[in-house]
Design a protein around this motif. Structure first.
Motif, short mmCIF file in Angstrom:
data_model
loop_
_atom_site.label_atom_id
_atom_site.label_comp_id
_atom_site.label_asym_id
_atom_site.label_seq_id
_atom_site.Cartn_x
_atom_site.Cartn_y
_atom_site.Cartn_z
N LEU A 1 107.81 20.34 113.44
CA LEU A 1 106.96 20.38 112.26
C LEU A 1 107.72 20.68 110.96
O LEU A 1 107.32 20.25 109.90
N VAL A 2 108.74 21.42 111.01
CA VAL A 2 109.44 21.84 109.76
C VAL A 2 110.35 20.70 109.36
O VAL A 2 111.05 20.12 110.22
N PRO A 3 110.33 20.39 108.03
CA PRO A 3 111.22 19.33 107.56
C PRO A 3 112.66 19.67 107.92
O PRO A 3 113.03 20.83 108.06
N GLU A 4 113.44 18.67 107.98
CA GLU A 4 114.80 18.81 108.47
C GLU A 4 115.61 19.68 107.54
O GLU A 4 116.46 20.48 107.99
N TYR B 1 114.69 22.17 106.00
CA TYR B 1 114.34 23.60 106.12
C TYR B 1 114.50 24.12 107.55
O TYR B 1 114.27 25.29 107.81
N GLN B 2 114.85 23.19 108.44
CA GLN B 2 114.94 23.61 109.85
C GLN B 2 116.06 24.63 110.07
O GLN B 2 115.89 25.61 110.82
N GLN B 3 117.21 24.43 109.41
CA GLN B 3 118.34 25.34 109.61
C GLN B 3 117.98 26.75 109.17
O GLN B 3 118.26 27.74 109.85
N GLU B 4 117.35 26.86 108.01
CA GLU B 4 116.97 28.19 107.49
C GLU B 4 115.93 28.82 108.39
O GLU B 4 115.99 30.03 108.68
N ALA B 5 115.02 27.99 108.88
CA ALA B 5 113.97 28.51 109.77
C ALA B 5 114.58 28.96 111.08
O ALA B 5 114.19 30.02 111.64
N MET B 6 115.57 28.17 111.56
CA MET B 6 116.21 28.53 112.82
C MET B 6 116.99 29.85 112.66
O MET B 6 117.03 30.70 113.55
N GLU B 7 117.62 30.02 111.47
CA GLU B 7 118.36 31.27 111.23
C GLU B 7 117.42 32.46 111.23
O GLU B 7 117.73 33.55 111.78
N LEU B 8 116.28 32.31 110.62
CA LEU B 8 115.30 33.41 110.62
C LEU B 8 114.80 33.68 112.03
O LEU B 8 114.62 34.86 112.42
N LEU B 9 114.60 32.61 112.78
CA LEU B 9 114.16 32.77 114.16
C LEU B 9 115.23 33.50 114.98
O LEU B 9 114.94 34.40 115.82
N GLN B 10 116.49 33.14 114.71
CA GLN B 10 117.60 33.77 115.46
C GLN B 10 117.66 35.27 115.14
O GLN B 10 117.90 36.11 116.02
N LYS B 11 117.43 35.62 113.86
CA LYS B 11 117.41 37.03 113.47
C LYS B 11 116.31 37.76 114.21
O LYS B 11 116.49 38.91 114.68
N ALA B 12 115.18 37.14 114.36
CA ALA B 12 114.07 37.78 115.07
C ALA B 12 114.45 37.98 116.53
O ALA B 12 114.16 39.03 117.13
N GLU B 13 115.12 36.98 117.09
CA GLU B 13 115.54 37.12 118.50
C GLU B 13 116.58 38.23 118.65
O GLU B 13 116.57 38.99 119.62
N ASP B 14 117.52 38.26 117.65
CA ASP B 14 118.56 39.31 117.72
C ASP B 14 117.91 40.68 117.61
O ASP B 14 118.30 41.65 118.32
#
Length: 539
Positions: A364-367, A369-382
């Protein structure tokens, strides 16, 4: 030892001098009478060897000073011939018959026929010294008195006899002759007799007190008695050569050596006992210190027991408190386990949600913005991983805390059980220290008296040592028991030119009796032989 030897010597002298002791005052010898059979002068003028015996008769004054002296010589005449004696006399009398001797200077010669009885003659010596000098002192009721004035008086009579070696006597007599003094006391006149050191012989109504002075030794004797109408027969004194080895085998040097060894041994024993006393005194002081230390240890044991009681009470309280803590920690651990269980469920759902979000981002997220969204997701996982790690650490800590609390509780439970034994041991130790302190007090008290008792033992040993030393000095008085061959060769009283068979001294004081009219001496008509004449001397 001195007493035993004195009694022995006195007994022997009583036997050997019995004849002399019975003699009356040796005044004037009977004049020579008609010549008896067998006394004819021999026609043979051959000189014969001289064998003779000398008896010195002495009369003392009542105070012991010299009054008169004469010598009776007995010559053996085993063969016909001329017998020559030597001596300086002022008067010579033939006692056997009427034969006159030939006198030239100090030579006295008799020409005699063979006779088993021999020849007796007497002479008054020009000079001569007795082995001893004598002194007699008398007192009545404590007051000195002339002995003649005592006759017929009543009261307490005291007599002092002093005997001194005569420095003018020939060494042979001074070193080899003993003196025995005999005082006859009439028991009808004398009572309550006190005579220390005397040997007493009672015959009928006469008590004869005998004293003995040893060769070269002084003697002083005291006697007393109650007298009624005082009188006393003559005091008889004999001096004669005495060799105890003829009666018993006595090695005085061996005895002296043994006594010397005993003296050394008792001296060492005394020194050892004194050292023992010093050691016991030090031991007593050490025991006092030990008893004091034991008393302090007993008091310390009491304090220790009190401290152990307090410690036991604290351990019990701590154990009880630890039980409450353990219960609380166990409850906390249970709650923690529940929270961990809830956390794990939430974590699983969060991980599911993050996985779903990751898929949504990819679709769903435009391409751009995907990297920034993935980084935020990774921070949440960390962050989730970090929280999970901390939760796991908390879980481990809770488990360790529970285990530690349980171990502490187990240790306190064991300590509580052991503290009871410690308390019991402390009580036993206190009882033991109390008994030890009491025993040491008793030992210290008794040991304090030991040094004084050991000192008494040492005093006794010292007296024994001194007594043995004194007995050794007494043995010196018996040096005359050991005689050399030279010292045992008789010496003549009247001349150094002859060697007699024997020399003896018979001495008397005047009798202290009331004077009686003197009977005139009538010449004997009957013819007397020598033994009749000799017997007359002792009547």
């Amino acid at each position: 030892m001195k007493r035993v030897l004195s009694i022995l010597l006195t007994a022997v002298l009583l036997i050997t001098t019995a004849t002399f002791a019975s003699a009356s005052t040796p005044a004037v010898m009977p004049a020579a009478e008609t010549q008896t059979a067998g006394g004819e002068p021999a026609t043979d003028s051959k000189a014969q060897a001289l064998a003779k015996d000398e008896t010195v008769y002495v009369t003392l004054n009542a105070d012991g000073s010299m009054a008169s002296m004469y010598v009776v010589n007995h010559l053996e005449t085993p063969a016909d011939g001329v017998y020559t004696d030597y001596g300086n006399y002022t008067d010579i009398q033939n006692l056997t018959d009427s034969q006159e001797p030939t006198v030239k200077g100090d030579e006295i010669s008799f020409t005699r026929s063979k006779s088993e009885k021999g020849l007796y003659y007497q002479g008054t010596p020009v000079s001569g010294a007795l082995p001893f000098t004598y002194e007699f002192k008398y007192a009545l009721d404590g007051k000195a008195m002339d002995p003649q004035e005592l006759i017929g008086k009543s009261g307490k009579v005291e007599i002092t006899i002093k005997v001194h070696p005569n420095p003018d006597a020939k060494p042979y007599f001074a070193e080899n002759y003993l003196s025995q003094i005999q005082l006859p006391l009439n028991l009808d006149v004398c009572s309550k007799i006190s005579a220390p050191g005397a040997t007493t012989v009672i015959v009928g109504r006469t008590a004869t007190l005998a004293y003995m002075a040893m060769a070269g030794r002084e003697g002083e004797y005291h006697l007393s008695f109650e007298a009624k109408d005082f009188s006393m027969d003559a005091i008889s004194i004999t001096c004669s050569y005495f060799d105890i080895n003829s009666f018993m085998d006595v090695d005085t040097q061996e005895i002296k050596d043994a006594v010397g060894q005993m003296s050394d041994a008792t001296g060492q024993l005394y020194d050892g006992t004194i050292q023992l006393k010093k050691g016991l005194t030090a031991l007593s002081g050490g025991l006092d210190q030990l008893a004091h230390g034991a008393a302090q240890a007993k008091d310390g044991a009491g304090a220790l027991t009190g401290g152990i009681d307090e410690y036991t009470n604290a351990v019990n309280a701590l154990s009880d408190g630890c039980g409450d803590i353990t219960a609380a920690v166990n409850s906390f651990a249970e709650q923690g386990e529940k929270m961990l269980s809830y956390y794990r469920e939430i974590k699983a759902r969060v991980e599911e949600a993050l996985s779903y979000v990751r898929e949504l981002i990819a679709t769903l997220v435009p391409e751009e913005y995907q990297q920034e969204a993935m980084e935020l997701l990774q921070k949440a996982e960390d962050q989730l991983a970090s929280v999970d790690q901390k939760i796991n650490g908390l879980s481990d800590g809770i488990h360790q805390l529970v285990g530690g609390i349980r171990s502490l509780n187990d240790g306190l439970t064991q300590l509580k059980a052991n503290s009871g034994q410690l308390q019991e041991g402390a009580a036993q130790m206190r009882e033991g220290l109390t008994a030890l302190s009491s025993g040491l007090d008793q030992i210290s008290s008794q040991s304090a008296a030991i040094p004084s008792e050991v000192q008494k033992l040492a005093d006794g040993q010292h007296l024994l040592h001194e007594g043995i030393g004194e007995s050794s000095s007494y043995l010196d008085q018996f040096d005359f028991l050991e005689k050399s061959e030279e010292g045992s060769t008789p010496v003549s009283f009247v001349s150094d030119k002859i060697v007699p068979n024997s020399v003896q001294f018979v001495i008397q004081t005047p009798a202290l009796t009331k004077e009686t009219p003197k009977e005139e001496v009538q010449e004997e008509v009957e013819d007397k032989n020598f033994f009749d004449r000799l017997w007359d001397l002792f009547r």
